[in-house]
Design a protein around this motif. Structure first.
Motif, short mmCIF file in Angstrom:
data_model
loop_
_atom_site.label_atom_id
_atom_site.label_comp_id
_atom_site.label_asym_id
_atom_site.label_seq_id
_atom_site.Cartn_x
_atom_site.Cartn_y
_atom_site.Cartn_z
N PHE A 250 31.92 -27.68 37.35
CA PHE A 250 32.65 -28.59 36.45
C PHE A 250 32.92 -27.52 35.19
N THR A 251 33.93 -27.70 34.82
CA THR A 251 34.43 -26.86 33.68
C THR A 251 35.07 -27.70 32.51
N LEU A 252 34.77 -27.34 31.29
CA LEU A 252 35.53 -28.06 30.32
C LEU A 252 35.94 -27.23 29.35
N THR A 253 36.98 -27.59 28.71
CA THR A 253 37.61 -26.70 27.59
C THR A 253 37.95 -27.59 26.70
N TYR A 254 37.50 -27.26 25.24
CA TYR A 254 37.59 -28.04 24.16
C TYR A 254 37.67 -27.37 22.88
N THR A 255 37.92 -28.08 21.75
CA THR A 255 37.95 -27.51 20.30
C THR A 255 37.06 -28.48 19.60
N GLU A 256 36.02 -27.32 18.98
CA GLU A 256 35.20 -28.19 17.89
C GLU A 256 35.02 -26.89 16.82
N GLU A 257 35.50 -26.99 15.68
CA GLU A 257 35.21 -25.86 14.93
C GLU A 257 34.11 -26.08 13.92
N GLN A 258 33.91 -27.21 13.58
CA GLN A 258 32.99 -27.38 12.36
C GLN A 258 31.51 -27.27 12.58
N SER A 259 31.04 -27.43 13.85
CA SER A 259 29.50 -27.37 14.03
C SER A 259 29.44 -27.27 15.65
N VAL A 260 28.26 -26.58 15.94
CA VAL A 260 28.00 -26.27 17.36
C VAL A 260 27.91 -27.89 18.06
N PRO A 261 28.67 -27.87 18.84
CA PRO A 261 28.77 -29.29 19.71
C PRO A 261 27.66 -29.52 20.70
N GLN A 262 27.40 -30.98 20.97
CA GLN A 262 26.64 -31.50 21.95
C GLN A 262 27.57 -31.81 23.10
#
Length: 219
Positions: free
Chosen positions: A55-67
């Motif tokens: 499974f593959t996810l493309t995402y954006t989260e610029e302020q902190s390391v995401p969980q």
């Protein structure tokens, strides 16, 4: 007393001081994390069809390391299995993969989705529906079946038990496609003089693959 202030994004330290008419001072330092955007999910893959557990996810989260978590279940099950996806970075349009062992669900239909969380909020992806295929396709090599030839044109005959993409690598080179979405391949290919070691591969739509080798020499 109430005062609205604008602070930059990210971790900030705010120093607050109060003083009365007698000159007594009370102060406090407060650390805040400022984040005005929830994580964004751009794409979950596979979108539809078949999966072998990747499974593959493309995402954006610029302020902190995401969980990031992956949730999946057989469609008739009541609860989702939750799997933590580790090693995912912060930033724009990041890509993170997770491979799950789905052998016990081979041939079954499943649903899945991702969630992405930062310090303040969580974004949940759209539920996707797939069929599980964890078994490798068969690969039968019918020809060539001898080790030496005087002609540069060799018959390649391959069979599989499902629709696959047939490819081959000659003497460790890059893979070359023979056909796609096919059960068999039976054509004549030209090879240069000298020894040849072919690695033949059959890959199904889920990404499962099978390989076989054949060696021959053109005199």
């Amino acid at each position: 007393c109430f005062k609205r202030v604008s602070l930059p994004l990210g971790q900030q330290t705010v120093f607050i001081k109060s003083e009365d008419q007698a000159g007594n001072v009370l102060s406090e330092e407060v650390t805040l994390f400022i984040d005005d955007k929830a994580p964004r999910i751009h794409k979950q893959e596979p979108l539809r069809g078949i999966t072998n557990g990747l499974f593959t996810l493309t995402y954006t989260e610029e302020q902190s390391v995401p969980q990031i978590n992956l949730y999946y279940k057989e469609t008739s099950a009541s609860t989702y299995q939750q799997v933590l996806v580790s090693g995912c970075s912060q930033g724009r349009r990041q890509v993170c993969n997770k491979e799950v062992n789905l052998e016990t669900l081979h041939g079954q239909n499943i649903s899945y989705y991702f969630s992405v969380s930062d310090i303040l909020s969580t974004t949940i992806g759209r539920v996707q529906y797939l069929q599980v295929d964890t078994q490798d396709p068969s690969l039968t090599l019918l020809s060539p079946n001898v080790t030496s030839f005087t002609s540069n044109f060799i018959d390649l005959t391959l069979n599989s038990n499902e629709k696959v993409t047939f490819t081959y690598s000659d003497n460790g080179g890059s893979f070359v496609k023979l056909c796609s979405n096919c059960y068999s391949y039976n054509r004549r290919k030209r090879f240069n003089d000298g020894p040849h070691n072919l690695l033949l591969k059959a890959t199904d739509i889920a990404g499962n693959s099978n390989t076989t080798n054949v060696s021959f020499t053109i005199l």
